[in-house]
Every structure is written in structure tokens, then in C-alpha cells.
Design a protein around this motif. Structure first.
Motif, PDB file in Angstrom:
ATOM      1  N   LYS A   5       0.923  -1.280  -0.006  1.00  0.00           N
ATOM      2  CA  LYS A   5      -0.051   0.032  -0.027  1.00  0.00           C
ATOM      3  C   LYS A   5       0.741   1.414   0.148  1.00  0.00           C
ATOM      4  O   LYS A   5       0.363   2.113  -0.607  1.00  0.00           O
ATOM      5  N   GLU A   6       1.994   1.151   0.830  1.00  0.00           N
ATOM      6  CA  GLU A   6       3.071   2.353   0.842  1.00  0.00           C
ATOM      7  C   GLU A   6       3.484   2.671  -0.650  1.00  0.00           C
ATOM      8  O   GLU A   6       3.612   3.616  -1.104  1.00  0.00           O
ATOM      9  N   LYS A   9       1.491   4.290  -3.177  1.00  0.00           N
ATOM     10  CA  LYS A   9       1.148   5.834  -3.118  1.00  0.00           C
ATOM     11  C   LYS A   9       2.341   6.559  -3.448  1.00  0.00           C
ATOM     12  O   LYS A   9       2.245   7.984  -3.530  1.00  0.00           O
ATOM     13  N   GLN A  10       3.430   6.016  -3.990  1.00  0.00           N
ATOM     14  CA  GLN A  10       4.729   6.751  -4.301  1.00  0.00           C
ATOM     15  C   GLN A  10       4.715   6.796  -5.711  1.00  0.00           C
ATOM     16  O   GLN A  10       4.227   5.999  -6.535  1.00  0.00           O
ATOM     17  N   LYS A  23       5.109  11.187  -2.804  1.00  0.00           N
ATOM     18  CA  LYS A  23       4.070  10.534  -2.396  1.00  0.00           C
ATOM     19  C   LYS A  23       2.552  11.263  -2.504  1.00  0.00           C
ATOM     20  O   LYS A  23       2.470  12.313  -2.399  1.00  0.00           O
ATOM     21  N   ASP A  25      -1.502  10.853  -1.533  1.00  0.00           N
ATOM     22  CA  ASP A  25      -2.416   9.852  -1.037  1.00  0.00           C
ATOM     23  C   ASP A  25      -3.878  10.542  -0.736  1.00  0.00           C
ATOM     24  O   ASP A  25      -3.694  11.793  -1.011  1.00  0.00           O
ATOM     25  N   ASP A  27      -7.457   9.900   1.634  1.00  0.00           N
ATOM     26  CA  ASP A  27      -8.107   9.101   2.584  1.00  0.00           C
ATOM     27  C   ASP A  27      -9.685   9.753   2.920  1.00  0.00           C
ATOM     28  O   ASP A  27     -10.233  10.371   1.836  1.00  0.00           O
ATOM     29  N   PHE A 136      -4.808   6.820  -9.621  1.00  0.00           N
ATOM     30  CA  PHE A 136      -4.682   7.543  -8.178  1.00  0.00           C
ATOM     31  C   PHE A 136      -6.106   8.640  -8.534  1.00  0.00           C
ATOM     32  O   PHE A 136      -6.855   8.620  -7.471  1.00  0.00           O
ATOM     33  N   LYS A 139      -9.153   6.819  -7.696  1.00  0.00           N
ATOM     34  CA  LYS A 139      -9.214   6.761  -6.084  1.00  0.00           C
ATOM     35  C   LYS A 139      -9.898   7.922  -5.454  1.00  0.00           C
ATOM     36  O   LYS A 139     -10.827   7.980  -4.692  1.00  0.00           O
TER      37      LYS A 139
END
Length: 184
Positions: A5-6, A9-10, A23, A25, A27, A136, A139
Motif C-alpha cells: 500500500k505504501e 502511494k509513491q 507521495k 495519498d 483518505d 490515483f 481513487k
């Protein structure tokens, strides 16, 4: 699982330095950006760009690909100069061709962009991050939709009414089952 998961995000920030990652991300509340800035056609990292934007302020999320013809022509000229240098200095020519190739590749840009209260936020990425940037963006759009649905009173009222109806139907069925079991 957490490491994967990390890694998702990169993002690489430059063609020349794909090991230097930024990065991005999202939420339930925010989009977080932490990207190193680069100079000289993305060849040298210099500084950072870090910010957080609430989902409620974001609109018009999209990605695009573009070509910077000036960079590409400049890189091509540098490559041609490097090829002409091979007779005098093979190593110098090779280095010049490599730099020219990197400048050509840096002319193909993928952009992740969104609007924050009418102001455009643009994150340029190398061309090989195009699929990652689109994932991304998807998302972010999904989180915005969820955020808006959670705050939509009409939808929440419908969901609550449906839950109450389901619970009442379950209770009624349990009573019918209990009465049926008593008669047996």
C-alpha cells in the motif's frame, strides 16, 4: 500488505531520477501531496511541494498527457551533437547523448490535476507514471463521491429507512417463526 500500500502511494517525479519518489495519498477527508520539486528538465531534485486539500474543496479531477516540443527538440539537438562528438571523445559523446535522451523523455509529461476552490493544482509526473496517475485520480474521485454521499441527507434518510424496514421485516419473521415453533 502494508508495504504494498505504501508503494502504491509513491510516484517517480523525474525521468532521470526514477528512484526519487513523491507521495500522493487520499483518505476519507483529504488529498495529501508530498512531491519533491525538480529543476533543469527534471534532472535535479530541489525542494519539496507538500500540501493537504480537504475532499469537500476538490472538483474536476483529471489526468492528461502532453508533449513539450521545445524540450524534445532541444534533447534531439543534444543527441545529434553527442553523435558528432563520438569521433573526438567517445565518453563525452555518450554522456551528451544520454543527457539528450533524458531531456527528450522529460518532454513527455503526464499531469495529475484537480481544482481546489477554483484554483488548479497541477502535479507533473514522468510519462511512465501515466497508468499510476490515472489509478490515483480514480481513487480520488471515488473518495469524493463517498464523501459527498455521506453528507447527502436525502440518501442517508433513504438508507436509514431501508435499514429500519429490514430490521422490522426480520423482527416480524422471527415472531412468525417463534409462533410456528409453538404450534408444533
Amino acid at each position: 500488505m502494508q508495504i504494498t500500500k505504501e508503494i502504491e502511494k509513491q510516484f517517480a517525479v523525474s525521468v532521470a531520477t526514477p528512484w526519487i519518489k513523491g507521495k500522493m495519498d487520499v483518505d476519507n477527508h483529504n488529498v495529501m501531496i508530498d512531491i519533491p520539486n525538480t529543476v533543469l528538465f527534471g534532472l535535479i531534485p530541489a525542494g519539496r511541494r507538500k500540501h493537504t486539500t480537504p475532499l469537500g474543496n476538490i472538483s474536476n479531477v483529471y489526468t492528461s498527457s502532453s508533449y513539450k516540443l521545445g524540450r524534445m527538440v532541444g534533447g534531439l539537438l543534444l543527441c545529434l551533437l553527442g553523435f558528432s562528438m563520438f569521433g573526438e571523445s567517445f565518453l563525452g559523446g555518450l554522456i551528451t547523448v544520454a543527457i539528450g535522451g533524458l531531456i527528450i523523455a522529460s518532454g513527455i509529461i503526464t499531469v495529475f490535476r484537480y481544482e481546489n476552490n477554483g484554483r488548479s493544482v497541477t502535479i507533473p509526473l514522468p510519462f511512465f507514471e501515466a497508468h499510476h496517475a490515472q489509478d490515483f485520480a480514480d481513487k480520488v474521485i471515488a473518495q469524493i463521491n463517498k464523501y459527498n454521499d455521506d453528507r447527502n441527507g436525502f440518501i442517508n434518510a433513504q438508507l436509514n429507512a431501508q435499514l429500519i424496514n429490514n430490521q422490522q421485516a426480520q423482527s416480524a419473521q422471527q415472531i412468525v417463526d417463534a409462533l410456528s415453533n409453538q404450534r408444533k
